[in-house]
Each structure stands twice: as C-alpha cells, then as structure tokens.
Design an enzyme around this catalytic site. Structure first.
Site, mmCIF file in Angstrom:
data_model
loop_
_atom_site.group_PDB
_atom_site.id
_atom_site.type_symbol
_atom_site.label_atom_id
_atom_site.label_comp_id
_atom_site.label_asym_id
_atom_site.label_seq_id
_atom_site.Cartn_x
_atom_site.Cartn_y
_atom_site.Cartn_z
ATOM 1 N N GLU A 69 5.783 -15.117 7.361
ATOM 2 C CA GLU A 69 5.151 -13.862 6.911
ATOM 3 C C GLU A 69 4.122 -14.064 5.806
ATOM 4 O O GLU A 69 4.134 -13.357 4.800
ATOM 5 C CB GLU A 69 6.224 -12.878 6.447
ATOM 6 C CG GLU A 69 7.243 -12.558 7.532
ATOM 7 C CD GLU A 69 8.331 -11.606 7.066
ATOM 8 O OE1 GLU A 69 8.266 -11.117 5.924
ATOM 9 O OE2 GLU A 69 9.258 -11.363 7.861
ATOM 10 N N GLU A 125 12.799 -12.979 16.688
ATOM 11 C CA GLU A 125 13.660 -11.988 16.018
ATOM 12 C C GLU A 125 13.677 -10.660 16.776
ATOM 13 O O GLU A 125 13.657 -9.584 16.180
ATOM 14 C CB GLU A 125 13.166 -11.747 14.577
ATOM 15 C CG GLU A 125 13.089 -13.004 13.730
ATOM 16 C CD GLU A 125 12.688 -12.751 12.279
ATOM 17 O OE1 GLU A 125 12.733 -11.591 11.827
ATOM 18 O OE2 GLU A 125 12.332 -13.728 11.591
#
Ligand code: G3I
Length: 509
Positions: free
Chosen positions: A153, A267
């Site tokens: 991220e 995810e």
C-alpha cells in the site's frame, strides 16, 4: 492430493447440500490445476480463540495461508532489535504439517508500524532499521515463506499517482528509494522467495491516471533496473456493486505478463453494505457467488496468476464488520455453512479442466519435502491434467530411467500429454516441428551436466527449481543442452517439442 475417507468427511464440514456428495474441495481442484487457493489465519486462530470448525475447513479447503496481523512489523519487531517469531512460527508449523504455501505479509507498510519506528526522522538510521528488519524476518523464515509482500500500500489515494507520503514514515524519512531497497534486501535474505508489491484499488482498471497503471509503470521500471520483483498482489476488497472488477483484474494480469510478473489475488472479499445485513436474500448471495466465480474464472484463465487468497474464511471473523462498513463478504456464513459463493468457486474450477490451466507454480503445488527425497511434482493419478511426470529422479549417468520403452515418456501423437508450461509470459509455447523426428518417442538423458534429448530436432528445454521458478531455458538444437551453469540440487526438467512434452525431476550433483 488424495484424501482418506476420514479427511474427506472433514472436508465436507460446512458444505451445502449441493456439494455434500462431491469428492472435490477447493484445495483438491486447485492442486490438480497447479494453483493455490488460500485464506488468512485470523488473529483469533493465533490466540486460540476460534471455533474448532475453522481449522478443519481451513486445512481441507485451502493450500495456502497468510497471517492476518502476525507477520507485520509491529508484531515481529515490537521493540528495536527484539524479534517476536512465535506466532509466525505457529503458522509455518501448521502450514508445513498440512502442506500449504505460506505468504508473508508484510515487510514495509506505513500501517501497523511500532511507535519506535514511526519516531525516526534520520534517513540513514531508518534505512538501517528497515534493512535489519528484512534481514532478520526474511532470514528467519528463509525457505519457509514462499512469497513476501515486500511493500504494501505505498501509493497515495489522491489520484495523482504518486507514492504515499501522508502517514508513511518510510516515504517521509527515506523517500521512494525505500521500495527499491526493500526488494533488494528481501532478495538477498531469501533468493528463492517470490517478492510482491501489494495494494488495494488496483482492481479498478488500467485507465488513464489509474492506480493500476501506476503499478504497471513502476513494475516496468523495477524490471528495467533489475529490482527483484516477481509478483504483484491485488488485494481486491470489493463490494457487491463492483461488477467490472474481475475483468479489470484480467487486464492487469495481461499487462503484468508483458513484464514477466505474476499477479496474485491476495485479500479477496466481496462485501455487502452493512446496512443491508438484515435484508439479504437468495438473489443477493447468488450475485455474490457470481462475482466470486468471475474472479476464479479470470484467475484460472490467466497463465501468470498463481494464488487466489481470500481475506477470511467465515463471516463470523472478518475485518469488514469492524472497520469497513461492509458485511458478509466471505464464502462461509457465521455458522460455518458454505454460501453459494463456495459452490460458485467449485463450479468455476470444474469448468476449467486441469489440462487447460497454466500455472506459474505447476511443479511446486505440493511443497517439496525438506528431506528432498520425495518427488514434489504433481503426480495425483486422479488429476485430469495428464502431464507426464515421472516420479523417479534422474541422476547423472543414470540412463535406466529413460530407457526405450519407458512408459512415462510421451508417445508420438499423444496429444493428451500437452502440458501448459509454467509461466513464461511471452512464450508462445509453439515449438518447431520436424515431422520425421516427431514420430519418434520423446526422451531425455542426463550424463554429467549434459542433457540429451532424443525424438525431437529442436526441443525446448526448460528447467525449474523445486518451487517451480524457471531457472534455465534453451533449445536443444543439436540434441543436447549444457546445464553446467546450474548449482547442485533438485530440479524439474521439461522438454517440449510442439504439442509433446516430457517432464522429469533431476538431481544435479
Ligand atoms: O492487538 C490489539 C489488541 O491488543 C486490542 O485489544 C484490540 C482492540 O481493538 O486491538 C488489537 O489490534 C487490532 C489488530 O487488528 C489485531 O486484532 C487493531 O485494533 C486492528 O486495527 C487490526 O486490524 C487489522 C487491520 O489490517 C489493520 O490495518 C485487521 O485485523 C486486518 O484484517 C487488516 O488487514 C489488512 C491487511 O493487512 C492489508 N490490506 C487491508 C487489510 C484489511 O484492512
């Protein structure tokens, strides 16, 4: 993967009526296809605070695992130089016992960083901290964690496609070079580990100004500069209304294939708005299943995708309710009953025959035994994939295993043995055919470090390490190739001539 009747019974815990008599699990079908399907181990599992059904379902339905929080920076180095591996070790032990692939999540992330790191403002000091963390953590699980989210991220959310500065001690104190350095250090600590850049909202498409486009640009730069990235993770936390996202993932996979990089779904959850919780009906769950199925379809159809990881097993334990304003995004409900999404995933897997599914990890789906004496290639006789995989190991000078009449070799014209190659993006897979020679049996023989090929004029020889990573590729233009550039060890050699292929495990000594 074969299951005893007892294991099969366990496999069916939580299955719906429509699947109760099925022999397949997500895991068995994925393994036949050379793919990994996984789910997190929730923090409650690490704390021994989870229902017994959880582990039964997890180990039966999945062959890959990742820790929800327990390998993050704050968990593994809560105080400077004091490393905490107990929970991660617990997962690695569980994964080994159940022959699962381990993802490591995550090395350099702006979130879940301990206070002592967040307070560092000196660039050199923070670089030292990052290097020391990676050296220790990756080194501790060297050979056991197959794939790391090296950077997580790191892109900002404000659509100007830059690196995230806000809230990131890494970028603020070091600058963008922290990413390159993290990959280089992770590779040095475990040269065999796959190394990923992982992010959210990159399933939103490759349009101009997109986050996904920024990732592809960076991957291109990393590859040009020999930064050892091998994979991208698309987290894929989506909502039920995000109908275009599966095809966006397909486009991203194709874009990354051009750079020889794998795309993994890392995810996945498909949540409903939290407010709708009380009013969800069969059509809503069917729609959720349809989206799950489309992701699995894309996953199986794109040759440079290897892992399909779901961020949870049961709606009873999911980050969505607590932090996301979403709910019920997983494939088992709160009572551990399989939802239509489970059946959709099974249906997708069954609709994609193993012989048509390519995989970056084909020869390593069952992780190698540490004793290195058992064949770790996929040899399940029940598999519909008809790859010819000889369980014998060819040692230098050993000609017996490739003697004429060896039934494991590929007979002329036997198209059932067409084997999708492990990921070699850009490789058309079409060898040069010489009809006269092609009518002979395809055979290989290893003498010293020279691999001879018979039955093909210009066969392609590919060598993979025991994790399925390509380490050598050449054309045996004069009937042989020299493997002296490879280190001692066990490998899988694949010889391909057009549609014919032969695969063997070899030991180089
Ligand atoms: O450990 C403390 C505990 O001591 C305390 O009693 C409790 C009280 O709330 O909090 C515990 O920490 C929580 C931690 O999970 C462990 O359970 C944190 O508050 C909570 O914020 C943390 O949430 C995790 C979140 O990452 C943090 O960013 C979620 O469980 C985890 O599912 C989530 O995972 C992330 C991936 O790492 C990256 N991608 C997005 C994904 C979902 O947010």
């Amino acid at each position: 993967m074969k299951y005893s009747k007892i294991m099969l019974g366990a496999a069916l815990i939580g299955a719906t009526a429509s699947t109760i008599f099925a022999q397949e699990t997500l895991r068995s079908l994925a393994e036949e296809r050379g793919r990994y399907v996984g789910a997190i181990l929730n923090s409650e599992w690490f704390n021994n605070a989870i229902e017994s059904q959880f582990e039964e379902i997890h180990k039966t339905q999945f062959n890959a695992v990742v820790a929800e929080n327990e390998m993050k920076f704050d968990a593994t180095e809560p105080n400077k130089g004091q490393f905490s591996y107990a929970k991660g070790d617990k997962m690695v032990t569980y994964a080994k016992a159940n022959k699962m692939r381990v993802r490591g999540h995550a090395l350099a992330w702006h979130s879940q960083v301990p206070g002592w790191v967040n307070n560092i403002r000196d660039k050199k000091q923070l670089l030292d901290v990052l290097k020391n963390h990676i050296d220790n953590v990756v080194g501790h699980w060297k050979g056991e964690v197959a794939e790391w989210d090296v950077v997580n991220e790191a892109i900002n959310d404000d659509n100007n496609h830059g690196w995230r500065s806000n809230g990131s001690v890494w970028f603020q104190t070091i600058g963008a070079e922290f990413l390159d350095s993290a990959f280089v250090w992770a590779h040095a600590a475990d040269p065999d580990a796959e190394l990923c850049y992982n992010d959210y909202a990159i399933e939103w498409g490759l349009g101009q100004g997109s986050k996904a486009g920024f990732v592809v640009d960076q991957v291109k730069r990393w590859k040009q500069n020999n930064i050892p990235i091998t994979c991208v993770g698309t987290q894929t936390h989506i909502e039920i209304s995000h109908e275009t996202t599966p095809q966006n993932v397909r486009a991203l996979a194709k874009a990354l294939a051009e750079h020889d990089v794998v795309l993994n779904i890392t995810e996945l959850d498909v949540g409903f708005p939290q407010g709708s919780a009380g009013s969800l009906g069969a059509s809503d769950y069917a729609k959720q299943g349809h989206l799950y199925r489309q992701f699995m379809d894309v996953f199986l159809e794109e040759p440079n995708m290897g892992e399909f990881m779901i961020w949870g097993v049961t709606d009873a334990h999911s980050w969505l309710d607590g932090q996301q304003g979403k709910t019920q995004g997983l494939i088992y409900d709160k009572q551990y009953k399989a939802k239509p999404a489970y059946d959709s995933l099974i249906a997708s897997l069954k609709a994609h025959p193993a012989s048509e599914v390519k995989s970056p990890y084909k020869s390593a789906v069952t992780p190698p035994d540490s004793s290195a004496t058992t064949d770790s290639t996929t040899t399940d006789s029940t598999a519909t994939d008809s790859t010819v995989t000889d369980s014998s190991t060819v040692t230098p000078g050993d000609t017996s295993s490739v003697a004429p009449g060896d039934t494991s070799s590929v007979a002329p014209g036997d198209t059932s043995s067409v084997t999708p190659p492990p990921v070699t993006p850009g490789d058309s897979g079409v060898g040069i055919r010489h009809e006269a020679i092609a009518s002979m049996e395809l055979r290989m023989n290893l003498v010293g470090r020279t691999l001879s090929v018979a039955g093909a004029a210009d066969a392609k020889v590919q060598v993979f390490d025991m994790r399925g990573r390509p380490v050598f590729s050449s054309v045996a233009s004069k009937g042989s190739v020299d493997l002296s550039g490879l280190s001692n060890g066990l490998y899988v050699v694949r010889v391909r001539d057009g549609a014919r292929s032969l695969e063997r495990r070899v030991a180089l000594r």
